[in-house]
Motif scaffolding. Sequence first.
Motif, mmCIF file in Angstrom:
data_model
loop_
_atom_site.group_PDB
_atom_site.id
_atom_site.type_symbol
_atom_site.label_atom_id
_atom_site.label_comp_id
_atom_site.label_asym_id
_atom_site.label_seq_id
_atom_site.Cartn_x
_atom_site.Cartn_y
_atom_site.Cartn_z
ATOM 1 N N SER A 23 -11.848 14.389 23.566
ATOM 2 C CA SER A 23 -11.086 13.829 24.961
ATOM 3 C C SER A 23 -9.949 15.437 24.534
ATOM 4 O O SER A 23 -9.462 15.513 23.844
ATOM 5 C CB SER A 23 -9.900 13.260 24.833
ATOM 6 O OG SER A 23 -8.791 13.141 25.743
ATOM 7 N N THR A 25 -7.318 16.199 26.783
ATOM 8 C CA THR A 25 -5.839 15.218 27.454
ATOM 9 C C THR A 25 -3.947 16.049 27.827
ATOM 10 O O THR A 25 -4.406 17.584 27.086
ATOM 11 C CB THR A 25 -5.886 13.912 27.480
ATOM 12 O OG1 THR A 25 -4.965 13.300 28.155
ATOM 13 C CG2 THR A 25 -5.401 13.823 25.365
ATOM 14 N N GLU A 112 -4.659 4.268 26.115
ATOM 15 C CA GLU A 112 -5.530 4.827 26.787
ATOM 16 C C GLU A 112 -6.361 6.262 26.165
ATOM 17 O O GLU A 112 -8.281 6.780 25.999
ATOM 18 C CB GLU A 112 -5.323 5.855 27.725
ATOM 19 C CG GLU A 112 -5.984 6.860 28.608
ATOM 20 C CD GLU A 112 -5.341 7.742 29.650
ATOM 21 O OE1 GLU A 112 -4.489 6.966 30.912
ATOM 22 O OE2 GLU A 112 -5.013 8.484 29.600
ATOM 23 N N THR A 116 -10.456 6.179 25.826
ATOM 24 C CA THR A 116 -11.518 6.969 25.521
ATOM 25 C C THR A 116 -12.519 7.590 24.114
ATOM 26 O O THR A 116 -13.599 7.819 25.229
ATOM 27 C CB THR A 116 -10.798 8.646 25.874
ATOM 28 O OG1 THR A 116 -9.842 8.383 26.845
ATOM 29 C CG2 THR A 116 -11.729 9.618 26.031
ATOM 30 N N ASP A 157 -5.902 -1.601 34.292
ATOM 31 C CA ASP A 157 -5.099 -1.416 35.892
ATOM 32 C C ASP A 157 -3.358 -1.846 35.769
ATOM 33 O O ASP A 157 -2.707 -0.858 36.372
ATOM 34 C CB ASP A 157 -5.991 -2.095 36.712
ATOM 35 C CG ASP A 157 -6.592 -3.510 37.152
ATOM 36 O OD1 ASP A 157 -5.875 -3.783 35.386
ATOM 37 O OD2 ASP A 157 -6.404 -4.108 36.770
ATOM 38 N N CYS A 161 -3.204 3.092 33.716
ATOM 39 C CA CYS A 161 -4.478 4.093 32.942
ATOM 40 C C CYS A 161 -5.203 5.140 33.267
ATOM 41 O O CYS A 161 -5.622 3.557 34.119
ATOM 42 C CB CYS A 161 -4.494 3.313 31.570
ATOM 43 S SG CYS A 161 -3.014 2.962 30.732
ATOM 44 N N LYS A 162 -5.402 5.091 33.006
ATOM 45 C CA LYS A 162 -7.222 5.624 33.409
ATOM 46 C C LYS A 162 -8.015 4.475 33.287
ATOM 47 O O LYS A 162 -7.654 4.121 31.690
ATOM 48 C CB LYS A 162 -7.900 7.272 33.545
ATOM 49 C CG LYS A 162 -8.227 7.331 32.341
ATOM 50 C CD LYS A 162 -8.592 9.199 31.730
ATOM 51 C CE LYS A 162 -8.587 9.283 30.507
ATOM 52 N NZ LYS A 162 -9.030 10.472 30.763
ATOM 53 N N TYR A 163 -9.285 4.629 33.201
ATOM 54 C CA TYR A 163 -10.392 3.731 32.847
ATOM 55 C C TYR A 163 -9.490 2.123 33.457
ATOM 56 O O TYR A 163 -9.722 1.218 32.985
ATOM 57 C CB TYR A 163 -10.932 3.402 31.445
ATOM 58 C CG TYR A 163 -10.857 5.075 31.305
ATOM 59 C CD1 TYR A 163 -11.962 5.530 31.416
ATOM 60 C CD2 TYR A 163 -10.572 5.290 30.192
ATOM 61 C CE1 TYR A 163 -12.543 6.154 30.701
ATOM 62 C CE2 TYR A 163 -10.727 6.376 29.243
ATOM 63 C CZ TYR A 163 -11.528 7.039 30.263
ATOM 64 O OH TYR A 163 -11.871 8.546 29.267
ATOM 65 N N GLY A 164 -9.405 2.354 34.426
ATOM 66 C CA GLY A 164 -7.840 0.769 34.971
ATOM 67 C C GLY A 164 -8.770 -0.264 35.470
ATOM 68 O O GLY A 164 -8.677 -1.586 34.718
ATOM 69 N N GLU A 166 -11.947 -0.655 34.041
ATOM 70 C CA GLU A 166 -12.735 -0.537 32.812
ATOM 71 C C GLU A 166 -12.841 -1.626 32.265
ATOM 72 O O GLU A 166 -11.628 -1.231 31.187
ATOM 73 C CB GLU A 166 -13.382 0.936 32.166
ATOM 74 C CG GLU A 166 -14.652 0.933 31.270
ATOM 75 C CD GLU A 166 -14.619 2.254 31.051
ATOM 76 O OE1 GLU A 166 -15.650 2.670 30.318
ATOM 77 O OE2 GLU A 166 -14.743 3.133 31.999
#
Length: 309
Positions: A23, A25, A112, A116, A157, A161-164, A166
């Motif tokens: 990652s 970030t 997160e 990742t 979500d 976070c991102k991957y909200g 997933e």
Amino acid sequence: MKKTINVENKRKAISLVDDIIYSKTSNDNGDSVNLYMSMLIQNVNVERKIIVSEKLDTQKQPVILCIPGGGFTHCARNRILPELQFLAEEGYVIATIDYRLSSSAKFPAQIEDVYTAIKYLKDHSNQYNIDEENIGILGRSAGGCLSLMAGMNMTLDNLGCKYGEEILNIKAACSMYGITDLPLWMEYEIKNQYFSNAKFSMETLVGKYVGGTESTILEYASKASPIQYINIDMANILILHGDNDPIVPLQQSEKFYNKMKKMGMDEKIDFYTVSNAGHGSKEFFQNEIKSIMIDYFKKQLKVGGKNNE
């Protein structure tokens, strides 16, 4: 003296693949940071500049992502690798990771990072001969908290976070003396004064991890607690916890187990209390515990559509 020995090739070689950047970030202050992964992989040709030999087994291997502890303030991914080789010997790809620490990034950055890392393993499944449909996770202490969070198989979500949207679809999550209820652990740290001198919530390890203010910290800590997310779609759980743990008391795992039992989900959890064991003490690295872990992962993670038993 010269001798010739005939060797039967029963055991596969295991090698370390280190310093994989999984990652790129940034911390809360905007500084960029690279996060690293290490892997133990069977059947690797270490003498040649390739990662995996041409003579791999045709079946892909389940992977277990292993998350180190450290109170969310420090993390040493390679320190735990020697005591994970027994799982690599059983045919699992073992991956360990760094994650962002509380000193530079507050929760939910750490979960997160776990998401990742799992996405990296899935995206590189052909390169490392990984069966992306059979992923397990294992963590110690603070890492146990993160492993249980990932094992909830929930979207992020509500955490922003991102991957909200997933879902990881983790099959097996193992917590070794992990934290399940952060508000309870914060209270224990202040009252016990065993491993810190914190007198206020924001001075505790939890306070440093989740941030906020004295008026919001309980809400934030609760949001970072695996016990809040128990659900029917979660992974099967293995918990190992000592009854003499002065840092993360047994109460943490007992409360998690009792809630699962109350919800009628005790068939999804195996909970072992380890007599006389402390926090990461030598009892956890004996053959009896290794056998429990091997049996658990063999039952939960499959190879070629069949139980790996």
